[in-house]
Design an enzyme around this catalytic site. Structure first.
Site, PDB file in Angstrom:
ATOM      1  N   HIS A  37       0.834  -1.206   0.000  1.00  0.00           N
ATOM      2  CA  HIS A  37       0.000   0.000   0.000  1.00  0.00           C
ATOM      3  C   HIS A  37       0.870   1.257   0.000  1.00  0.00           C
ATOM      4  O   HIS A  37       0.658   2.182  -0.776  1.00  0.00           O
ATOM      5  CB  HIS A  37      -0.931   0.013   1.216  1.00  0.00           C
ATOM      6  CG  HIS A  37      -2.073  -0.936   1.087  1.00  0.00           C
ATOM      7  ND1 HIS A  37      -1.930  -2.292   1.284  1.00  0.00           N
ATOM      8  CD2 HIS A  37      -3.372  -0.748   0.766  1.00  0.00           C
ATOM      9  CE1 HIS A  37      -3.101  -2.888   1.095  1.00  0.00           C
ATOM     10  NE2 HIS A  37      -4.003  -1.970   0.783  1.00  0.00           N
ATOM     11  N   LYS A 106      -9.244  -9.775   7.189  1.00  0.00           N
ATOM     12  CA  LYS A 106      -9.972 -10.135   8.409  1.00  0.00           C
ATOM     13  C   LYS A 106     -10.110  -8.915   9.298  1.00  0.00           C
ATOM     14  O   LYS A 106      -9.271  -8.007   9.244  1.00  0.00           O
ATOM     15  CB  LYS A 106      -9.286 -11.283   9.146  1.00  0.00           C
ATOM     16  CG  LYS A 106      -8.024 -10.914   9.895  1.00  0.00           C
ATOM     17  CD  LYS A 106      -7.564 -12.077  10.746  1.00  0.00           C
ATOM     18  CE  LYS A 106      -6.211 -11.839  11.374  1.00  0.00           C
ATOM     19  NZ  LYS A 106      -6.272 -11.156  12.673  1.00  0.00           N
TER      20      LYS A 106
END
Lengths: 201, 291
Positions: A37, A106
């Site tokens: 990212h 998650k």
């Protein structure tokens, strides 16, 4: 509802999904967590491109355990999801710039990501945390690796999946979030927990 | 005298055992959670967990890609150890070998430069804790700890006037703040008293007790049960997607503290509950156990 999709995904299919739906994915899936990212967005700001095109693809928040077999081919040993909230501050921008259609992770993501998914037509798919053996067996082939210099967990692994799942739609492209629903429910349930503990006001 | 080769072999075996299978008490508790859940999403999470445990076992794969950082408890007659420096070298060698052979993910990095030596070895890691006893053996307990659950560690110096009520509020706050991030259903370790470091240490050590085993002191055992019941009222559920099972168990340990302090710490263990132990006797006999 249960859906079986093959990547690349299209916006129409993704917009069909609602929170609580079950999805199984086949085809190419790219891993990416903190470093991917950070560096992809840095490159984008300099007007450069990351080594892969994420458009209509699936980004998997995962730092797998990989091993080279005797033929020098990479093999997935364990590949469960990592905690997505670490990417909260970067994900809205990542979705907007690179056009990723689905994120597997998650623990869910915060409201700016929910907004970005609504605007750009993407979903968040919850995979059972820690279920790395289950996930590893769904990845049939490793097609390559980019940014290996960031280390095994932080690289982009290009994995081919066959019926990876079950994945639960945790955030859909209509502004709904299962995590927001659970949070609201937990806030309500807090009173019950306090009663059990004998500490309610 | 225990041979250093034996120590290295035992460490590799224990890390393989702990990484590829949940202990029997944890599996039982997870099965019960599966039975208890009655709506689709949490039941599916528990089903995936059970299937993952079966697959990891049959294929010899790690349960989770985060195979953790390596924490050991060494309990027993420490006079049977060759020397502490030789013993620690043997443990480090075992960790390095297991990282290569199981394989385990290289997780240990320098805290500031983030440089990863690739073998899970560095200053202070693996972490080795000693508990001297008069037993006729040395027991090595491998307790690999993933970041998802270890990141959900909390410590607070309460004032004595906040008392038991303050402790309960703090634990509830921690569990709610953690949500599904530590891979619920979790086991919560609560350390009360001591000093700041002791509170966290005993919170972690309490997680070594099997699920369902209550504290030997009645008041503490009751507190454990009460906390467990309360945490499961929150509705966080498996993976934070809602449901009846947020914790598999709550463990409490305490130590005397300063009259002006009330330290309290929470340490979280994910659903895998990874641990494995082996007793090594003076004659080289080894008893290995899951959990």
């Amino acid at each position: 509802m249960e859906y079986h999709f093959t990547t690349p995904l299209n916006e129409e299919d993704v917009r069909k999904l609602r929170t609580g739906d079950i999805v199984y994915l086949s085809g190419m899936i790219y891993t990416g967590r903190d470093e991917v990212h950070i560096h992809a967005l840095e490159l984008a700001k300099e007007g450069k491109k990351p080594p892969l095109d994420f458009r209509n693809m699936v980004l998997f928040h995962c730092g797998p355990v990989m091993k080279k077999d005797e033929n020098g081919e990479w093999r997935v040993i364990a590949a469960g999801p990592t905690t997505s909230s670490r990417m909260n501050s970067l994900e809205p921008d990542f979705i907007e710039r690179f056009g990723v259609r689905a994120i597997i992770g998650k623990g869910g993501m915060s409201e700016p990501t929910v907004e970005s998914m609504k605007e750009h037509g993407a979903v968040y798919l919850a995979m059972t945390g820690g279920a790395a053996a289950l996930a590893a067996t769904a990845f049939k082939k490793v097609h390559g690796v980019e940014w290996f210099e960031f280390g095994m967990p932080e690289a982009i692994w290009i994995l081919e999946a066959e019926d990876l799942g079950p994945l639960v739609v945790g955030i859909d492209s209509h502004g709904n979030s299962l995590y927001r629903d659970v949070d609201e429910n937990v806030a309500k349930n807090r009173k019950k927990a306090e009663e059990v503990l004998g500490i309610s006001e | 005298m225990i041979q250093k080769e034996t120590v290295t072999k035992v460490v590799v075996d224990l890390l393989r055992m702990a990484s590829t299978g949940s202990p029997p008490d944890v599996v039982r508790a997870l099965e019960e959670a599966y039975e208890r859940e009655d709506s689709e999403v949490p039941k599916m999470q528990m089903k995936a967990i059970m299937k993952n445990i079966e697959l990891a076992k049959s294929e010899g794969l790690p349960l989770c890609q985060d195979t953790g950082v390596h924490i050991f408890f060494v309990k027993g007659n420490l006079r049977l150890i060759p020397s502490f420096s030789e013993f620690e070298k043997a443990i480090r060698k075992g960790v390095e070998k297991a990282t290569e052979e199981v394989p385990l993910r290289p997780n240990a990095v320098h805290p500031i430069t983030r440089k990863n030596p690739g073998n899970n070895i560095g200053k202070g890691m693996p972490a080795i804790n000693y508990i001297p006893t008069d037993d006729p053996y040395v027991e090595i307990i491998a307790f690999p700890k993933g970041a998802g659950s270890e990141n959900m560690s909390f410590m607070k110096m309460l004032t004595p006037s906040q008392g038991l009520k303050g402790i309960k509020e703090f634990v509830l706050d921690c569990v709610i703040r953690s949500g599904g991030k530590p891979c619920t259903p979790t086991v919560i370790g609560v350390g009360i008293g001591g000093t700041s470091d002791i509170a966290m240490h005993i919170a972690k050590e309490s997680l070594l007790r099997p699920i369902g085993e209550r504290h030997p002191e009645k008041d503490i055992a009751e507190l454990e049960e009460e906390l467990m019941k309360a945490m499961n009222e929150t509705g966080i559920g498996p993976m934070g997607l809602g449901g009846k099972t947020t914790v598999l168990d709550v463990k409490v340990e305490y130590a005397y503290c300063h009259t002006a302090s009330l330290p309290v710490a929470v340490n979280t263990q994910c659903w895998t509950g990874r641990r494995a132990r082996a007793k090594i006797y003076e004659d080289g006999r080894i008893e290995e156990m899951e959990g």
